[in-house]
Every structure is written in C-alpha cells, then in structure tokens.
Design a protein around this motif. Structure first.
Motif, PDB file in Angstrom:
ATOM      1  N   GLU A  31       0.830  -1.208   0.000  1.00  0.00           N
ATOM      2  CA  GLU A  31       0.000   0.000   0.000  1.00  0.00           C
ATOM      3  C   GLU A  31       0.861   1.253   0.000  1.00  0.00           C
ATOM      4  O   GLU A  31       0.563   2.235  -0.689  1.00  0.00           O
ATOM      5  CB  GLU A  31      -0.932  -0.008   1.208  1.00  0.00           C
ATOM      6  CG  GLU A  31      -1.898   1.162   1.242  1.00  0.00           C
ATOM      7  CD  GLU A  31      -2.869   1.096   2.399  1.00  0.00           C
ATOM      8  OE1 GLU A  31      -3.540   2.108   2.656  1.00  0.00           O
ATOM      9  OE2 GLU A  31      -2.948   0.039   3.069  1.00  0.00           O
ATOM     10  N   GLU A  32       1.939   1.228   0.772  1.00  0.00           N
ATOM     11  CA  GLU A  32       2.831   2.388   0.829  1.00  0.00           C
ATOM     12  C   GLU A  32       3.521   2.616  -0.514  1.00  0.00           C
ATOM     13  O   GLU A  32       3.671   3.756  -0.976  1.00  0.00           O
ATOM     14  CB  GLU A  32       3.883   2.176   1.922  1.00  0.00           C
ATOM     15  CG  GLU A  32       4.769   3.386   2.181  1.00  0.00           C
ATOM     16  CD  GLU A  32       4.006   4.548   2.778  1.00  0.00           C
ATOM     17  OE1 GLU A  32       4.447   5.699   2.566  1.00  0.00           O
ATOM     18  OE2 GLU A  32       2.958   4.338   3.433  1.00  0.00           O
ATOM     19  N   ALA A  33       3.938   1.529  -1.167  1.00  0.00           N
ATOM     20  CA  ALA A  33       4.597   1.655  -2.465  1.00  0.00           C
ATOM     21  C   ALA A  33       3.633   2.085  -3.550  1.00  0.00           C
ATOM     22  O   ALA A  33       4.022   2.753  -4.515  1.00  0.00           O
ATOM     23  CB  ALA A  33       5.254   0.327  -2.844  1.00  0.00           C
ATOM     24  N   GLY A  34       2.378   1.720  -3.410  1.00  0.00           N
ATOM     25  CA  GLY A  34       1.378   2.007  -4.429  1.00  0.00           C
ATOM     26  C   GLY A  34       0.998   0.767  -5.196  1.00  0.00           C
ATOM     27  O   GLY A  34       1.831  -0.102  -5.469  1.00  0.00           O
ATOM     28  N   LEU A  35      -0.270   0.658  -5.549  1.00  0.00           N
ATOM     29  CA  LEU A  35      -0.754  -0.545  -6.216  1.00  0.00           C
ATOM     30  C   LEU A  35      -0.237  -0.665  -7.644  1.00  0.00           C
ATOM     31  O   LEU A  35      -0.165  -1.767  -8.194  1.00  0.00           O
ATOM     32  CB  LEU A  35      -2.286  -0.562  -6.215  1.00  0.00           C
ATOM     33  CG  LEU A  35      -2.955  -0.533  -4.836  1.00  0.00           C
ATOM     34  CD1 LEU A  35      -4.451  -0.768  -4.972  1.00  0.00           C
ATOM     35  CD2 LEU A  35      -2.337  -1.556  -3.897  1.00  0.00           C
ATOM     36  N   ASP A  36       0.127   0.446  -8.264  1.00  0.00           N
ATOM     37  CA  ASP A  36       0.658   0.356  -9.625  1.00  0.00           C
ATOM     38  C   ASP A  36       1.875  -0.562  -9.674  1.00  0.00           C
ATOM     39  O   ASP A  36       1.948  -1.481 -10.490  1.00  0.00           O
ATOM     40  CB  ASP A  36       1.058   1.745 -10.127  1.00  0.00           C
ATOM     41  CG  ASP A  36      -0.138   2.589 -10.525  1.00  0.00           C
ATOM     42  OD1 ASP A  36      -1.274   2.127 -10.334  1.00  0.00           O
ATOM     43  OD2 ASP A  36       0.076   3.707 -11.019  1.00  0.00           O
ATOM     44  N   ILE A  37       2.833  -0.304  -8.803  1.00  0.00           N
ATOM     45  CA  ILE A  37       4.072  -1.075  -8.839  1.00  0.00           C
ATOM     46  C   ILE A  37       3.914  -2.416  -8.147  1.00  0.00           C
ATOM     47  O   ILE A  37       4.468  -3.430  -8.580  1.00  0.00           O
ATOM     48  CB  ILE A  37       5.242  -0.268  -8.225  1.00  0.00           C
ATOM     49  CG1 ILE A  37       6.585  -0.868  -8.629  1.00  0.00           C
ATOM     50  CG2 ILE A  37       5.114  -0.141  -6.721  1.00  0.00           C
ATOM     51  CD1 ILE A  37       6.909  -0.736 -10.091  1.00  0.00           C
ATOM     52  N   SER A  38       3.132  -2.488  -7.064  1.00  0.00           N
ATOM     53  CA  SER A  38       3.028  -3.732  -6.309  1.00  0.00           C
ATOM     54  C   SER A  38       2.128  -4.754  -6.990  1.00  0.00           C
ATOM     55  O   SER A  38       2.365  -5.963  -6.900  1.00  0.00           O
ATOM     56  CB  SER A  38       2.528  -3.453  -4.884  1.00  0.00           C
ATOM     57  OG  SER A  38       1.212  -2.937  -4.898  1.00  0.00           O
ATOM     58  N   GLU A  39       1.110  -4.306  -7.704  1.00  0.00           N
ATOM     59  CA  GLU A  39       0.187  -5.234  -8.358  1.00  0.00           C
ATOM     60  C   GLU A  39       0.478  -5.419  -9.851  1.00  0.00           C
ATOM     61  O   GLU A  39       0.169  -6.455 -10.419  1.00  0.00           O
ATOM     62  CB  GLU A  39      -1.267  -4.734  -8.197  1.00  0.00           C
ATOM     63  CG  GLU A  39      -1.789  -4.789  -6.766  1.00  0.00           C
ATOM     64  CD  GLU A  39      -2.383  -6.142  -6.411  1.00  0.00           C
ATOM     65  OE1 GLU A  39      -1.917  -7.161  -6.960  1.00  0.00           O
ATOM     66  OE2 GLU A  39      -3.301  -6.175  -5.589  1.00  0.00           O
ATOM     67  N   HIS A  40       1.068  -4.400 -10.489  1.00  0.00           N
ATOM     68  CA  HIS A  40       1.210  -4.441 -11.946  1.00  0.00           C
ATOM     69  C   HIS A  40       2.640  -4.288 -12.440  1.00  0.00           C
ATOM     70  O   HIS A  40       2.898  -4.451 -13.629  1.00  0.00           O
ATOM     71  CB  HIS A  40       0.328  -3.350 -12.577  1.00  0.00           C
ATOM     72  CG  HIS A  40      -1.101  -3.419 -12.138  1.00  0.00           C
ATOM     73  ND1 HIS A  40      -1.982  -4.348 -12.624  1.00  0.00           N
ATOM     74  CD2 HIS A  40      -1.787  -2.685 -11.225  1.00  0.00           C
ATOM     75  CE1 HIS A  40      -3.159  -4.183 -12.045  1.00  0.00           C
ATOM     76  NE2 HIS A  40      -3.069  -3.183 -11.194  1.00  0.00           N
ATOM     77  N   GLY A  41       3.557  -3.972 -11.552  1.00  0.00           N
ATOM     78  CA  GLY A  41       4.954  -3.899 -11.938  1.00  0.00           C
ATOM     79  C   GLY A  41       5.342  -2.664 -12.722  1.00  0.00           C
ATOM     80  O   GLY A  41       6.465  -2.589 -13.240  1.00  0.00           O
ATOM     81  N   MET A  42       4.461  -1.694 -12.834  1.00  0.00           N
ATOM     82  CA  MET A  42       4.781  -0.463 -13.544  1.00  0.00           C
ATOM     83  C   MET A  42       3.860   0.648 -13.052  1.00  0.00           C
ATOM     84  O   MET A  42       2.677   0.421 -12.820  1.00  0.00           O
ATOM     85  CB  MET A  42       4.612  -0.638 -15.057  1.00  0.00           C
ATOM     86  CG  MET A  42       4.842   0.636 -15.866  1.00  0.00           C
ATOM     87  SD  MET A  42       6.393   1.496 -15.487  1.00  0.00           S
ATOM     88  CE  MET A  42       7.600   0.310 -16.112  1.00  0.00           C
ATOM     89  N   TYR A  43       4.425   1.832 -12.915  1.00  0.00           N
ATOM     90  CA  TYR A  43       3.645   2.976 -12.475  1.00  0.00           C
ATOM     91  C   TYR A  43       2.786   3.537 -13.614  1.00  0.00           C
ATOM     92  O   TYR A  43       3.159   3.479 -14.781  1.00  0.00           O
ATOM     93  CB  TYR A  43       4.578   4.091 -11.966  1.00  0.00           C
ATOM     94  CG  TYR A  43       5.289   3.748 -10.690  1.00  0.00           C
ATOM     95  CD1 TYR A  43       4.608   3.743  -9.487  1.00  0.00           C
ATOM     96  CD2 TYR A  43       6.644   3.437 -10.688  1.00  0.00           C
ATOM     97  CE1 TYR A  43       5.270   3.429  -8.305  1.00  0.00           C
ATOM     98  CE2 TYR A  43       7.311   3.134  -9.523  1.00  0.00           C
ATOM     99  CZ  TYR A  43       6.612   3.123  -8.316  1.00  0.00           C
ATOM    100  OH  TYR A  43       7.260   2.816  -7.149  1.00  0.00           O
ATOM    101  N   GLY A  44       1.665   4.115 -13.241  1.00  0.00           N
ATOM    102  CA  GLY A  44       0.873   4.836 -14.213  1.00  0.00           C
ATOM    103  C   GLY A  44       1.593   6.067 -14.727  1.00  0.00           C
ATOM    104  O   GLY A  44       1.419   6.462 -15.880  1.00  0.00           O
TER     105      GLY A  44
END
Length: 459
Positions: free
Chosen positions: A411-424
């Motif tokens: 959650e702290e890292a953000g779901l983009d990177i933790s769930e999808h491996g790339m930031y929006g």
C-alpha cells in the motif's frame, strides 16, 4: 423463422428504429466506464493511477461473459417471482420467447439489443462498488466479486424490480432507469466491502479524526464527471426502450435539469460552509443529481427535476462529510450513488405525475396518498438488505480465504508497482536514466536499480 418476424423474414420497421436508438443509448452507457476511470484516477494518488485502468477493463470483461451466460436470464428471463429461469446464453432461434419484455410483433427491440443495454447497466453498477475501495484492495478481489455480482447479486435484484419479480408484483415500485436497481445496489456492495476492508493507511489520526488524502488530478476528475453526465443521456432516455413515441427527448431534458440542480446545490452549500468553490463537491453534486433523477426520469414533469437535483446535491454534500468521519470512501460513492439513489427512488412517491404513472400510482404531491411513497420505501429496504447480506457474506469469505487488502508495504509503495509492476506515471517515480534503459554501471555515480531509487511523491 424467428418469432415475430414478418412473412418475408424481415423485422418490422419500428423494431429496427427502436433497436437502433437503444443500441446508441447502450453505447453511451458503455462510455460511462471511461467516466468512472477518469473520476477514480483523479481522486487517487499518482502511485495508484494505473491500476484503475486494469480494474475497469477486467471487471467490464468479466461482467460481459457472466451476464451473457446466466445474468441476463436470471434478471429478465421467464420464470418465477424470485429469479428468471430461461434464456441462458441468449441463445436459440426463438431466444426472444424466453424474455417477457420482448415482443417484436408489438414493436419492441430485438433480444440482443435488450441484452446489451441491460449488460452495460450491470457493468455500471459493478463499477460503483469499486470506487469505495481505491488504493488498498487486492486485485484478485475484483475478479471474485465481479463473477458473483454479475452472475447472481445484480441479476436477482434486477429481476425483483424490473424483471417481473415479487417486488414489482406486490408493490409496483417505480424505478425507471435504476436509482435503486443500478446505483443503490452498487453503493450497497461498496458499503459491505468497506466495513471489512478498513480505511487507507493514514486516513484517520490518533484522535480518530479524518485526514484529507487529496487526489492527484482534479482535471481528470472533472473530465470523468462530464463523461458520466454525457453517458446519462443513454442511461435514462434509453430506458424508454423505444424511439417512436417521442418520450426520450423529454427524459433527456429532465435528466439535465436534475444534474444542474445537483451542481448548484453542492457549490452553494460548500460556499456557505467554507467560502470556497469545492471542485470535488461540485462534481459529486452533478452525479448525485443524475443518480437521483434516474428512478423518476420517466415519471415526473420537467418542473420537478431541478427540485429533485437540488435536494440530491445537498444530500451528497452532507452525506460525504458525515460518512467521512467513520468510513473511508475516497470518491464519495456511498453518498453520491447510495444516499442519492435512495432519495431518487423515494422522490417518485412524491413527484410522479398522473400523466406519466405507467407503473404504480401518482405521487403524494398530486394524489395526497402516501401509498406509492410507502411502496418506494419497501423497494429500497428490500434491495439494500438483500444486496448487503449477499455482498457481506461474499467479501467475508474472500477475506478469510484469499484476503481483501494488500500488505502495508504494498500500500505504501502504491498498487501500480506492487500489483502491476509499472507505475501509471513512470517519470514521477523512476529516475530518468534508468527509465530509458541505462544500466546501473552507466548511470550517474550512486544510482541504483529503479526499485531501490524509487522516489516518493507527497501523499
């Protein structure tokens, strides 16, 4: 020969015209998915912007398959008062015979038209659930609940009110386009998951008071609201299921007036409270007005629409402020879709015109009889109790088996990177040399891998 075709095998011309209009309306409703995407992205922090696109695409696709296979049959198929029992997979030469709403000999739309129109309604209701869960829910939760919701929960609720089920039979509830069937059902599912999911980290201080967690883009939020507003001209006018009686332009006007009333009420209330024009409240005021007019749009005269919208705008503002003290709903869906949906359904019992009361009775302000208002309240209670119970049990089972929320670190890292491996928004988080493919050895002194050097932006 398909049931209802003329002797030459062609559909009656009125069926073609009506089907064209309803398909156009359905495409407008489908476009509302883009509105939900922009709205939720705008209300999210930058580190959680990308995951919403994957969520929208996956949920829409799951709902498409499940509603085609069983959901449409359960909702609108011929059968008992509790659930439809015919028309699975919308298949067969005489498929329309499975659906009482279809009679092409009388000029109704084709079965495929009704299926697609009702599917996009189901998809909207499902999208409403997830606005409440931003920034901390596991992606797999979407998949599991979407299957249950689009196969069972939404279809059963729709059958009871729209598909000839027991609520419609016994109480003649008026819900022209879904203040209860679509919006309250979606918001109720959202409430069920929120009670089990909990708030975002940092939302409430040690004193228990809520803290603001601003979204990263009000322009995207505003674009989302405007797309939703546009989509509503398919949502409500398309629910006429016909074009030849001239009713849909009147319903479009009613819809627009209510939305305008919702905006003006929300803006005025926030100005009186804080002497500022609150962008988020203005947008949610529009949505609240649109949600509230969804049930009465086919039953009320034009003069009633801005009143319904004005009241909805006030309900949305005070609802969001009250709910935020206890429950973390990032987009205000419980208020804008839930409370406004309740108000819109009850408003039929007050404002339904004798001229337009094709279902049920005129409203209290015309007839002096509170009977229809009581029926509307029964419909609200039944839908809420059923959907909340079914959703709570579903989410409780998910929590005990798969789990509902990501870890604190994810959650702290953000779901983009933790769930999808790339930031929006990769440029905001990954150092520029590594973003374009430089190796650590070729990077400036001290540079490490993207994972180790990821920068955080303010929450």
């Amino acid at each position: 020969m398909t049931q209802g075709l003329a002797g030459d095998g062609k559909l009656p011309i009125e069926v073609g015209i009506n089907s064209i209009w309803v398909m156009v309306a359905a495409v407008l409703v489908m476009f509302m998915q883009a509105g939900f995407a922009f709205l939720e992205i705008g209300f999210s922090r930058g580190k959680n912007a990308g995951t919403i696109i994957a969520k929208i695409l996956v949920n829409f696709s799951i709902a498409a398959i499940c509603f085609w296979a069983v959901g449409f049959a359960f909702a609108f198929g011929d059968g008992g008062s509790l659930i439809g029992t015919s028309g699975f997979f919308v298949a067969g030469e005489n498929a329309s015979a499975s659906f009482p709403l279809i009679n092409v000999a009388e000029g109704t739309v084709t079965v495929e038209t009704l299926f697609f129109f009702q599917f996009v309604f189901c998809a909207v209701s499902l999208a409403i659930v997830w606005g409440t869960t931003l920034e901390r829910v596991k992606f797999g939760v979407y998949v599991i609940y979407a299957i249950v919701f689009s196969s069972l929960i939404y279809p059963i609720g729709a059958h009871w009110i729209w598909g000839g089920g027991w609520v419609a039979e016994q109480f003649n509830i008026q819900d022209f386009a879904g203040s209860t069937v679509v919006h309250l059902i979606g918001a109720t599912g959202g409430l069920a998951v929120l009670l089990l999911l909990g708030a975002r980290r940092g939302k409430y201080g040690n004193d228990g008071k809520p803290r603001a967690i601003p979204g990263h883009s009000m322009p995207l939020f505003g674009l989302g609201v405007l797309i939703l507003w546009l989509g509503w001209f398919g949502f409500n006018p398309g629910s006429t299921l016909g074009a030849l009686d001239g009713r849909f332009p009147e319903i479009a006007a009613v819809t627009n007036l209510a939305a305008a009333g919702g905006v003006l009420a929300a803006v005025a209330i926030m100005w009186l409270k804080v002497k500022k024009i609150d962008i988020g409240m203005a947008g949610n005021g529009a949505i609240g007005g649109l949600v509230a007019i969804t049930a009465p749009s086919g039953f009320v005269e034009l003069w009633a629409a801005p009143i319904i919208g004005l009241v909805a705008g006030g309900i949305v503002v005070y609802g969001i402020l009250a709910i935020d003290k206890w429950i973390d709903d990032p987009v205000g869906a419980l208020s804008a879709h839930g409370l406004a949906g309740i108000w819109g359904t009850l408003a039929c019992g007050l404002f339904t015109s004798p001229r337009l009361a094709a279902v049920g009775d005129p409203g209290l302000f015309y007839s002096g009889d509170p009977g229809q208002l009581f029926n509307q309240a029964v419909g609200v209670v039944v839908a809420f109790v059923f959907v909340f119970s079914a959703s709570f049990v579903t989410f409780w089972l998910i929590k005990k088996t798969y789990g509902l929320r990501v870890t604190a670190e994810e959650e702290e890292a953000g779901l983009d990177i933790s769930e999808h491996g790339m930031y929006g928004y990769p440029e905001q988080f990954i150092p520029a040399p590594e973003l374009v493919g430089y190796s650590p050895a070729a990077s400036p002194a001290g540079a490490a891998s993207p994972k180790a050097t990821t920068r955080e932006v303010p929450a």
